[in-house]
Design an enzyme around this catalytic site. Structure first.
Site, PDB file in Angstrom:
ATOM      1  N   ASP A   1      70.348  57.029  12.999  1.00  0.00           N
ATOM      2  CA  ASP A   1      69.483  57.392  14.123  1.00  0.00           C
ATOM      3  C   ASP A   1      68.472  56.279  14.363  1.00  0.00           C
ATOM      4  O   ASP A   1      67.289  56.394  14.042  1.00  0.00           O
ATOM      5  CB  ASP A   1      68.775  58.720  13.816  1.00  0.00           C
ATOM      6  CG  ASP A   1      68.186  59.362  15.060  1.00  0.00           C
ATOM      7  OD1 ASP A   1      68.433  58.850  16.163  1.00  0.00           O
ATOM      8  OD2 ASP A   1      67.478  60.373  14.924  1.00  0.00           O
TER       9      ASP A   1
ATOM     10  N   LYS B   1      76.356  58.001  10.952  1.00  0.00           N
ATOM     11  CA  LYS B   1      75.750  57.620  12.231  1.00  0.00           C
ATOM     12  C   LYS B   1      74.245  57.539  12.019  1.00  0.00           C
ATOM     13  O   LYS B   1      73.600  58.537  11.693  1.00  0.00           O
ATOM     14  CB  LYS B   1      76.075  58.634  13.330  1.00  0.00           C
ATOM     15  CG  LYS B   1      75.630  58.142  14.700  1.00  0.00           C
ATOM     16  CD  LYS B   1      76.067  59.052  15.805  1.00  0.00           C
ATOM     17  CE  LYS B   1      75.786  58.401  17.161  1.00  0.00           C
ATOM     18  NZ  LYS B   1      74.437  57.837  17.286  1.00  0.00           N
TER      19      LYS B   1
END
Length: 317
Positions: A29, A27
């Site tokens: 940022d 994931k």
């Protein structure tokens, strides 16, 4: 040929799935973006469809990295800190900038990278009806990685390894994706499940209070709201995590939004005193420890504005 418009598929927050049938990605940022490449010309659109190409000129070279095909790519625009980790704070100056001279300076000092994790269209054919594995194979066969764009690694069937690696690398978490999942445009689906190491929440900026000490002449804290069954309710206040640049930018954005009364429920009297209320139209992001029993954020820290998201996105999430 003109490429059709697409809306990004969204992930639900949840626990790490177990069992077969899943792949896992890091994931990142950053901020979500769809990249349209047609006749080698590149357009970058934000999650809510705004054209932000001018903010990221280093991505224009992607036009030569798709083998002459016309494509629509889904991914994340990311900036890295001095340690080589994705940093939402580092990305902040890039997200709002439209001044060509300032953009040119930021390209040198804070370059961005596009992490392409899906392919939605190639030439005359839509790919959204293909399973995740098919789209992933097509992506890897079509996009040649470059200095400012990548096709990040994925981990079929090994969620625990992906979580460990993401933690070791200082990343935000992982996104689990069903191997057979179709691309559901504009929908939030459990077929994509995001699992974070830290708790991050999108909030609505509803007001601010003056600071003290060196921040006497500017913002001391922001008063925040979240949506609960369609109602905008008080979620606490945040006074840490700001840079001087952020405070200056926020002051300029909030000044024309001032209003007499709050448009959220449940504000404690002690927080209402000296409050400057604003139209609740700006979306931001905070990192926090947990929710208190009173329903407010405990130890929140400001991460930045989310111009890629709207209040309606939060209301419907």
């Amino acid at each position: 040929m003109s490429l059709p418009a697409y809306s990004p598929m969204l992930a639900q927050a949840g626990r790490l799935p177990v069992g077969d049938g899943w792949a896992f990605e890091m994931k990142w940022d950053g901020v979500r973006a769809l990249v349209y490449i047609e006749d080698r010309a590149v357009r970058v659109l934000s999650r809510n469809g705004r054209d932000v190409t001018v903010a990221y000129p280093e991505l224009r070279m992607m036009g030569g990295a798709v083998g002459g095909h016309d494509v629509v790519l889904d991914g994340e625009v990311v900036a890295f800190d001095e340690a080589g980790r994705p940093s939402f704070g580092a990305l902040q100056p890039r997200m709002h900038q439209r001044n060509p001279a300032r953009i040119a300076e930021l390209v040198r000092t804070v370059p961005v990278t596009f992490m392409a994790f899906d392919l939605l269209h190639v030439n005359a054919a839509s790919a959204v009806g293909l399973p995740y594995t098919g789209r992933r194979e097509l992506l890897e066969a079509t996009l040649t990685p470059g200095a400012r764009w990548q096709v990040p690694v994925w981990f079929p069937g090994d969620g625990e390894r992906a979580v460990r690696l993401s933690h070791d690398l200082g990343l935000e978490g992982v996104v689990a994706k069903r191997l057979d999942s179709l691309y559901r445009q504009g929908r939030r689906s459990a077929d994509w499940t995001k699992v974070k190491h830290v708790t991050v929440r999108e909030v609505v900026v509803c007001g601010w209070k003056p600071g003290e000490g060196r921040r006497t002449e500017t913002i001391g804290s922001l008063l925040l709201g979240v949506y609960d069954r369609g109602r905008l309710v008080y979620a606490g206040h945040v006074g840490t995590g700001f840079t001087d640049r952020m405070l200056h930018e926020l002051a300029g954005l909030l000044a024309p939004l001032e209003r007499r009364d709050p448009l959220l429920e449940g504000v404690p009297p002690e927080q209402a005193r000296q409050a400057h209320w604003v139209e609740p139209v700006l979306v931001g992001e905070v990192e926090f420890a947990h929710w208190t029993k009173d329903g407010v954020l405990r130890h929140p820290s400001w991460r930045g504005l989310r111009p890629d998201k709207t209040v309606n996105d939060l209301r419907s999430a």
